[in-house]
Design an enzyme around this catalytic site. Sequence first.
Site, short mmCIF file in Angstrom:
data_model
loop_
_atom_site.label_atom_id
_atom_site.label_comp_id
_atom_site.label_asym_id
_atom_site.label_seq_id
_atom_site.Cartn_x
_atom_site.Cartn_y
_atom_site.Cartn_z
N TRP A 1 0.98 -1.25 -0.20
CA TRP A 1 -0.07 0.01 0.21
C TRP A 1 0.87 1.02 -0.16
O TRP A 1 2.04 1.24 0.71
CB TRP A 1 -0.91 -0.23 1.28
CG TRP A 1 -1.44 1.31 1.61
CD1 TRP A 1 -1.05 2.27 2.35
CD2 TRP A 1 -2.95 1.81 1.10
NE1 TRP A 1 -1.94 3.28 2.24
CE2 TRP A 1 -3.13 3.10 1.67
CE3 TRP A 1 -3.91 1.14 0.25
CZ2 TRP A 1 -4.26 3.83 1.65
CZ3 TRP A 1 -4.87 1.76 0.34
CH2 TRP A 1 -5.24 3.39 0.74
N ASP B 1 -0.13 8.97 1.09
CA ASP B 1 0.28 10.67 0.69
C ASP B 1 1.91 10.39 0.40
O ASP B 1 2.59 9.78 0.95
CB ASP B 1 0.32 11.30 1.98
CG ASP B 1 -1.23 11.51 2.59
OD1 ASP B 1 -2.09 10.61 2.05
OD2 ASP B 1 -1.21 11.91 3.73
N SER C 1 2.15 11.72 7.63
CA SER C 1 2.78 12.28 6.66
C SER C 1 3.54 13.79 7.24
O SER C 1 3.51 14.03 8.23
CB SER C 1 1.83 12.87 5.68
OG SER C 1 1.17 12.07 5.03
C1 FRU Z 1 -3.97 12.06 4.61
C2 FRU Z 1 -3.83 11.30 5.82
C3 FRU Z 1 -2.76 12.44 6.49
C4 FRU Z 1 -2.00 11.33 7.28
C5 FRU Z 1 -1.99 10.26 6.54
C6 FRU Z 1 -1.87 9.07 7.22
O1 FRU Z 1 -4.36 11.04 3.21
O2 FRU Z 1 -4.73 11.14 6.49
O3 FRU Z 1 -3.58 13.48 7.08
O4 FRU Z 1 -1.11 12.05 7.93
O5 FRU Z 1 -3.02 10.07 5.52
O6 FRU Z 1 -1.76 7.94 6.45
#
Ligand code: FRU
Length: 665
Positions: A222, A225, A286
Site C-alpha cells: 500500500w 500521501d 505525513s
Molecule cells: C491524508 C492522511 C494524513 C495522514 C496520513 C496517514 O491522506 O490522512 O492526514 O498523515 O494520511 O496515512
Amino acid sequence: MIRTICFAMALTTAVSFADEPLFPNADFETGTLSGWTVDGEAFKVQPTKGDNSAVRNRESSNHEGEYWIGGYENYTGSVGKPGATRGDSLTGTLTSPQFTITKPYITFRIGGGDLPGQTGVRLLCDGAEVELASGVDSETMVKQSCDVAKFIGKTARLVIFDSATGGWGHINVDAFTATDQAVPDTTKAFAFTDEISPAAYPDTGYDQPFRPQFHFSSRKNWLNDPNGMVFDGEKYHLFFQHNPKGTGWGNMTWGHATSKDMVRWTQHDHALLPYRVDRRAGTIFSGTAVVDHNNSLGKQVGDTKTLCAFYTFAAKPNFYQAMAYSTDLGETWTYWNEGRAVVPNQGFDSGERDPKVFWHEASQRWVMVLWVQRNPGRVRFFTSKNLTDWEFASDLMRDWAFECMDLVFLPVDGDPTKVKCLIYDASFDYEIGTFDGKEFHSETEPLKISRGNFYAAQTFNHAPDGRVVQIGWMRGGPNAAQAYELPYNQQMSFPYELSLRTTSQGVRLNCWPIKEIESLTKRLHHIENVSLAGDSNALADISGLDLVDLTIEFEPGTATQVVFDLPGIAVRYDAKEQVLMHNGIDNEGQSHDYWTIDKIPPRDGVVQLRLLVDRMSLEAFAFGGETFGAHYFNPKLGPAKHSIHAVGGEAKIRRLELRELNSAW
Ligand code: FRU
C-alpha cells in the site's frame, strides 16, 4: 558456632540474589491456569502457547519459555490454532494464588494495551490495591520491575485485569518473579515496533499488465500521501505513506524513492519506521523534508547537507510532530531526541498532523505549517532558527482546511518581481495571497482546481530552476492488488508544474504535467485541421496504442459528442452539457460515468484538452491546466478500438499531438 553463622549468611545471600518464581505457576509453564482464578471472559482461553502474535503478523510476543498470557490470543496448544485470536472486546480478571512478598521487587513481562486503570496488573496487599503496570501498546512484552519493598513479609495476590473493549483492549503478561534488583526500565527507551523490515522488495518488478508505467507505485504493498518531497541538489526524493505489511492502509512507514527527473524512480529501503518511546507506540504519518542548507541543526558532516524530515508521530492519546535527520542524503536516519516531540500536541485535536516545513528567506527562519483543528478549521504557523525549537507565529482560521497543508511561493505570470503565496490542503482547496514570515494574508476567496482521485499533494522543497512541482496521491479506486492481481495498491499522480496566471477573475493556479514526460516519447503524431464527421476516426492510422499523452484543440461544432476511445478508457466531450465525461470506477470496483473535469465551455468555439492515459489512470487537463481531474478506471473494460470521432454532427480537430510513451520502468 561463629563458623555456622557465617555459612548461613553466605547461603542466604547466594539464594536471595537469584530470581525466584513469585509462586507456583507464576510463569504459566504448566500450560494451565492452575492456582489462578478466572473471572469474566478475557482470560478464559489461557495461557497461550508460542509466539502467536508473530504468527498473525503482529509484533513478536517476547515471552519466556513456552506459555504466557496473551489477552488477544486464542491458542493454548490444545484449543484453537496458532495465530487464532479472541480480540479486544472481552473483559475479566485473572487473580493469582496468595503468596508472601520476600524480596523488594516483583519483576515480570508485560505488553498489550497501555490503558492505565483498564488493562494491567495490580497488587492486593494489606488492604491496599496498588496498580503496578499497564501495557505498552505493543504485543511485544517488556521486562519491568515494581518496587514492593514496603510490603516485604506480607501476603498478597496479583490481579491481571482487562476492562477495556476497544483498540488495544487486552493485556499480555509472563513470568512473575521475586527479585532483589530492578531491571533497567526499558519502557521509555526508543525501540522500533512491529518488526518491519526496511527492505523495499527488490525481487518485485513493474511488469504486471495493469501496473502503471509512468506513474509511481510502490513495488509492493500500500501507498498513500507523498511525503518529504525534496530536491537534494542532485536528485529528487519522494517519500510516501506506506504499509510494508499489506495492500490496505496501516503500519504507516515512510517509503522512499529517488529520481533524477521525477519520472524514472528507484525505490530504496523504507526510511522512517514505527517506533515506541516514553511508553507510546506510534506510526509515522505525513510530513515534509528540507535540506538544512545553512546547517541550522548543526549536524552537517563534511559538505553533505543534512536532510531533516518532519513527520507526525501518530500515537495515542495525542499525535505530535517529530523530526528525523539524515547526514547521508536519506540512506540512514537518526530520530531527533529519540523521536520525541519537536512540536507537542497543541491541544486542539488528538490527530493534529502533517507538518509542512520550509525556509523563509526574507525572515531567515524555518516555518512550519500545521493543520491542528477542524470545525472551525485552524492552521497553525510556527517559526524556528534551529529546526528543533519552534515558536508559535499565527493561526489561520479556515473551514476548508483539513490535513496535509502545503504552502509555496510562485511568480504571477512568470514575473519574479510578483511573487505570491499559495496555500492548500489535502483536498486541494486553495487560496493565494502573501506570507510575511509569520502570517498568511489572503487575496482570493477559497478556490478549487481539481476533481477525482487526487489528494494530499505536496511540492518539492528546494526544487531547482525556481520550478514548483507537485505530486498527489491518486486516492481510491478498488484495491488494485485484489482487483487486478497486482503486488501493490494505489499510485501517485504524474508530477505537475504549478504556475499562477492572471485571468479575468484574478490570479489563478494552473497545473500542468512536467515537461520531462517528453523524455518517454516513443512516437509522436501530429494532426492538424481534420474534420470529424460520420465515420471519420482521427486515430485510424495509429495502431497498438498503449501509454498516451494526448494534447488536442478542437471545435465541437455541430457534434453532440466528441469521443476519445483510448487504451482502457473512453472519454467523451458532451457538447450540450459542455463537460468531459468518462467511465470511471468507484472504491468498490463498480463502474460509473464520472465528470472528468468541471464544466469546460468552449472559448471562441474551441476546447483545449490534455489527456494522460496510463494502465488504470486518466489525468485530464483543460485549457492549459486551469482545471484538471485525476481518475481511476477499470482497465479491463476499455474500448475495443481506439479512435477519436464525433457523434451527431461535425467537429473539427484544429491541432492534435499524440505522444505514445515508453514505460518509465
Ligand atoms: C491524508 C492522511 C494524513 C495522514 C496520513 C496517514 O491522506 O490522512 O492526514 O498523515 O494520511 O496515512
